[in-house]
Scaffold this active site. Structure first.
Site, PDB file in Angstrom:
ATOM      1  N   MET A  40     -36.088  20.152  47.820  1.00 29.63           N
ATOM      2  CA  MET A  40     -37.130  19.493  47.270  1.00 29.63           C
ATOM      3  C   MET A  40     -38.202  19.243  48.265  1.00 29.63           C
ATOM      4  O   MET A  40     -37.860  18.952  49.661  1.00 29.63           O
ATOM      5  CB  MET A  40     -36.725  17.905  46.895  1.00 29.63           C
ATOM      6  CG  MET A  40     -35.414  18.058  46.003  1.00 29.63           C
ATOM      7  SD  MET A  40     -35.435  19.438  44.823  1.00 29.63           S
ATOM      8  CE  MET A  40     -36.585  18.459  43.619  1.00 29.63           C
ATOM      9  N   TYR A  75     -11.239  29.283  21.605  1.00 30.95           N
ATOM     10  CA  TYR A  75     -11.158  30.224  20.227  1.00 30.95           C
ATOM     11  C   TYR A  75     -12.502  30.104  19.557  1.00 30.95           C
ATOM     12  O   TYR A  75     -12.758  31.509  18.917  1.00 30.95           O
ATOM     13  CB  TYR A  75     -10.029  29.642  19.383  1.00 30.95           C
ATOM     14  CG  TYR A  75      -8.746  30.444  19.815  1.00 30.95           C
ATOM     15  CD1 TYR A  75      -8.551  31.978  19.619  1.00 30.95           C
ATOM     16  CD2 TYR A  75      -7.431  29.785  20.287  1.00 30.95           C
ATOM     17  CE1 TYR A  75      -7.613  32.607  19.919  1.00 30.95           C
ATOM     18  CE2 TYR A  75      -6.273  30.684  20.546  1.00 30.95           C
ATOM     19  CZ  TYR A  75      -6.397  32.055  20.568  1.00 30.95           C
ATOM     20  OH  TYR A  75      -5.113  32.840  20.908  1.00 30.95           O
ATOM     21  N   GLU A 128     -30.009  16.507  54.469  1.00 36.76           N
ATOM     22  CA  GLU A 128     -30.403  15.201  53.828  1.00 36.76           C
ATOM     23  C   GLU A 128     -30.306  13.967  55.023  1.00 36.76           C
ATOM     24  O   GLU A 128     -31.079  13.343  55.273  1.00 36.76           O
ATOM     25  CB  GLU A 128     -29.763  14.561  52.540  1.00 36.76           C
ATOM     26  CG  GLU A 128     -30.321  15.152  51.482  1.00 36.76           C
ATOM     27  CD  GLU A 128     -29.757  16.651  50.976  1.00 36.76           C
ATOM     28  OE1 GLU A 128     -29.011  17.123  51.781  1.00 36.76           O
ATOM     29  OE2 GLU A 128     -29.910  17.168  49.913  1.00 36.76           O
ATOM     30  N   GLY A 157     -31.775  20.106  48.189  1.00 38.24           N
ATOM     31  CA  GLY A 157     -32.186  20.156  46.528  1.00 38.24           C
ATOM     32  C   GLY A 157     -31.805  21.550  46.221  1.00 38.24           C
ATOM     33  O   GLY A 157     -31.500  21.814  44.966  1.00 38.24           O
ATOM     34  N   TYR A 174     -42.860  15.865  46.171  1.00 34.97           N
ATOM     35  CA  TYR A 174     -41.689  15.329  45.361  1.00 34.97           C
ATOM     36  C   TYR A 174     -41.412  13.895  45.689  1.00 34.97           C
ATOM     37  O   TYR A 174     -40.986  13.007  44.898  1.00 34.97           O
ATOM     38  CB  TYR A 174     -40.494  16.224  45.561  1.00 34.97           C
ATOM     39  CG  TYR A 174     -39.414  15.855  44.506  1.00 34.97           C
ATOM     40  CD1 TYR A 174     -39.227  16.176  43.124  1.00 34.97           C
ATOM     41  CD2 TYR A 174     -38.182  15.252  45.080  1.00 34.97           C
ATOM     42  CE1 TYR A 174     -38.264  15.883  42.565  1.00 34.97           C
ATOM     43  CE2 TYR A 174     -37.199  14.828  44.326  1.00 34.97           C
ATOM     44  CZ  TYR A 174     -37.148  15.030  43.033  1.00 34.97           C
ATOM     45  OH  TYR A 174     -35.874  14.870  42.129  1.00 34.97           O
TER      46      TYR A 174
HETATM   47  N1  COA Z   1     -40.803  19.959  51.682  1.00 35.40           N
HETATM   48  C1  COA Z   1     -42.155  20.077  52.017  1.00 35.40           C
HETATM   49  N2  COA Z   1     -42.613  20.996  52.777  1.00 35.40           N
HETATM   50  C2  COA Z   1     -41.835  21.818  53.462  1.00 35.40           C
HETATM   51  C3  COA Z   1     -40.353  21.927  53.101  1.00 35.40           C
HETATM   52  C4  COA Z   1     -40.038  20.856  52.360  1.00 35.40           C
HETATM   53  N3  COA Z   1     -38.502  20.761  52.031  1.00 35.40           N
HETATM   54  N4  COA Z   1     -39.871  22.919  53.887  1.00 35.40           N
HETATM   55  C5  COA Z   1     -40.919  23.347  54.636  1.00 35.40           C
HETATM   56  N5  COA Z   1     -42.127  22.890  54.350  1.00 35.40           N
HETATM   57  C6  COA Z   1     -43.465  23.294  54.944  1.00 35.40           C
HETATM   58  C7  COA Z   1     -43.659  22.530  55.872  1.00 35.40           C
HETATM   59  O1  COA Z   1     -44.400  21.308  55.961  1.00 35.40           O
HETATM   60  C8  COA Z   1     -44.848  23.559  56.597  1.00 35.40           C
HETATM   61  O2  COA Z   1     -46.097  23.360  55.858  1.00 35.40           O
HETATM   62  P1  COA Z   1     -47.375  23.322  56.627  1.00 35.40           P
HETATM   63  O3  COA Z   1     -47.531  24.940  57.309  1.00 35.40           O
HETATM   64  O4  COA Z   1     -48.457  22.718  55.715  1.00 35.40           O
HETATM   65  O5  COA Z   1     -47.244  22.401  57.879  1.00 35.40           O
HETATM   66  C9  COA Z   1     -44.211  24.873  56.001  1.00 35.40           C
HETATM   67  O6  COA Z   1     -43.523  24.529  54.916  1.00 35.40           O
HETATM   68  C10 COA Z   1     -43.703  25.747  56.950  1.00 35.40           C
HETATM   69  O7  COA Z   1     -42.491  25.039  57.383  1.00 35.40           O
HETATM   70  P2  COA Z   1     -41.905  25.079  59.077  1.00 35.40           P
HETATM   71  O8  COA Z   1     -40.937  24.130  59.129  1.00 35.40           O
HETATM   72  O9  COA Z   1     -43.287  25.382  60.044  1.00 35.40           O
HETATM   73  O10 COA Z   1     -41.356  26.339  58.920  1.00 35.40           O
HETATM   74  P3  COA Z   1     -40.026  27.200  59.867  1.00 35.40           P
HETATM   75  O11 COA Z   1     -39.796  28.360  59.293  1.00 35.40           O
HETATM   76  O12 COA Z   1     -40.419  27.050  61.269  1.00 35.40           O
HETATM   77  O13 COA Z   1     -38.725  26.573  59.266  1.00 35.40           O
HETATM   78  C11 COA Z   1     -37.257  25.369  57.841  1.00 35.40           C
HETATM   79  C12 COA Z   1     -38.325  26.516  57.949  1.00 35.40           C
HETATM   80  C13 COA Z   1     -36.896  25.317  56.308  1.00 35.40           C
HETATM   81  C14 COA Z   1     -36.137  25.374  58.559  1.00 35.40           C
HETATM   82  C15 COA Z   1     -38.069  23.851  57.953  1.00 35.40           C
HETATM   83  O14 COA Z   1     -39.448  23.918  57.332  1.00 35.40           O
HETATM   84  C16 COA Z   1     -37.170  22.565  57.197  1.00 35.40           C
HETATM   85  O15 COA Z   1     -36.328  22.069  57.885  1.00 35.40           O
HETATM   86  N6  COA Z   1     -37.605  22.254  56.290  1.00 35.40           N
HETATM   87  C17 COA Z   1     -37.002  21.005  55.473  1.00 35.40           C
HETATM   88  C18 COA Z   1     -35.756  21.674  54.815  1.00 35.40           C
HETATM   89  C19 COA Z   1     -35.098  20.327  54.322  1.00 35.40           C
HETATM   90  O16 COA Z   1     -34.546  19.426  55.127  1.00 35.40           O
HETATM   91  N7  COA Z   1     -35.010  20.265  53.021  1.00 35.40           N
HETATM   92  C20 COA Z   1     -34.118  19.267  52.189  1.00 35.40           C
HETATM   93  C21 COA Z   1     -34.992  18.623  51.085  1.00 35.40           C
HETATM   94  S1  COA Z   1     -33.967  17.705  50.031  1.00 35.40           S
END
Ligand code: COA
Length: 283
Positions: free
Chosen positions: A79, A248, A152, A129, A84
């Site tokens: 999410m 069935y 989370e 999510g 969200y």
């Molecule tokens: N919600 C909102 N924005 C998110 C996101 C999320 N779940 N996951 C990534 N983004 C956004 C970042 O804020 C960033 O935005 P920006 O460029 O405007 O700053 C962009 O996506 C890139 O993210 P970044 O962290 O720089 O990428 P990465 O490749 O280094 O790492 C992840 C990727 C997925 C490991 C890392 O983004 C992350 O931990 N995201 C959250 C995952 C999470 O906990 N999700 C559960 C939600 S219920």
């Protein structure tokens, strides 16, 4: 009589913003989470568009199987924490409830009851999510190096939505408890060991293996496959007596809507002796 599962072919492709769609000649509807810059995090706009896309493909006779995958290097980062969560925090409760419902409407309810086979092709990051649509797809193939996580607890919330419920559907309790409580990430190979996905394959084989699986599914009677998947999904929650009646009913429904599948199957084996159903389907 053979009744088309989906008679209304559409000419236009649905989606085009936060969701991208391709329909190939094999009858695969490729549905992409399409916010690669945000690692395909699911914001309210994506949730609404995804519902519309799945709805459209349900009624599109070009599509026999739906594959859900991600643009760029993520499947979905879960999410969207900004759009969200943070941006709905101050909104009236009914707005928050609607935003939540629009997520589960497609992530669970739509996918679980989807009349066509669905495959999650996990090409990269898969967090929080995103586990709901992952589990709600019928089958899942992952890149061995894809990174998964119930993250989370790492940002200070419990796994709400239907994440925990979805997890309990497919993986053993000890593994589920470990990953929701520690928030540790794991890779595609570990996801395969826990049966969160059917298979983990190297990145360069991911698409090929997914197409092979989709072709296998689309070669079968669509009504039979539909009855089979919905029969499994729903009967496991019923009493044995109710399940017998329901299964069935599904069996008879498949014959009613595609009577040739069964008639051809029996004729090929019993009369023509042209194939053995135990070893595969007819050509
Ligand atoms: N919600 C909102 N924005 C998110 C996101 C999320 N779940 N996951 C990534 N983004 C956004 C970042 O804020 C960033 O935005 P920006 O460029 O405007 O700053 C962009 O996506 C890139 O993210 P970044 O962290 O720089 O990428 P990465 O490749 O280094 O790492 C992840 C990727 C997925 C490991 C890392 O983004 C992350 O931990 N995201 C959250 C995952 C999470 O906990 N999700 C559960 C939600 S219920």
């Amino acid at each position: 009589m053979t009744t088309e599962l989906t008679p209304n072919a559409e000419n236009d492709l649905p989606g085009g913003n936060t969701v991208r769609v391709e329909i190939d000649d094999n009858g695969i509807g490729w549905v992409y989470f399409n916010r690669p810059d945000k690692r395909n995090a699911m914001n309210p706009a994506l949730n609404m568009e995804m519902f519309e896309v799945l709805d459209a493909l349900e009624g599109d006779s070009r599509v026999k199987v739906v594959v859900l995958t991600g643009s760029g290097d993520a499947w979905s980062a879960g999410m969207d924490l900004k759009e969200y969560f943070r941006e709905t925090d101050g909104k009236p409760r009914w707005v928050q409830n609607r935003v939540r419902r629009q997520g589960t409407d497609w992530q669970h309810h739509k996918l679980i009851n989807y009349p066509k086979p669905t495959i999650a092709m996990v090409n990269g990051w898969c967090f929080g999510g995103a586990f709901v649509p992952l589990v709600s797809c019928d089958l899942a193939i992952a890149d061995v190096d894809a990174q998964f996580g119930l993250s989370e607890v790492n940002w200070g919330v419990t796994p709400g939505n239907l994440v925990t419920r979805a997890l309990a559907e497919v993986i053993p309790t000890r593994d589920a408890m470990y990953y929701i409580m520690t928030g540790e990430p794991f890779d595609g190979r570990r996801a395969e060991q826990m049966r969160l996905v059917n298979e983990a394959v190297p990145a360069d084989k991911l698409r090929e293996r997914t197409i092979e699986l989709a072709n296998r599914l689309s070669s079968l009677s669509q009504w039979v496959v539909r009855g089979t998947k919905l029969g499994f999904r729903h009967s496991r929650l019923m009493s044995w007596e109710a399940a017998e009646d329901f299964l069935y009913a599904k069996h008879d429904q498949a014959i009613l809507f595609d009577e040739q599948a069964r008639a051809r199957g029996m004729q090929g084996f019993l009369d023509d002796k042209s194939y053995r159903p135990g070893l595969g389907a007819q050509d």
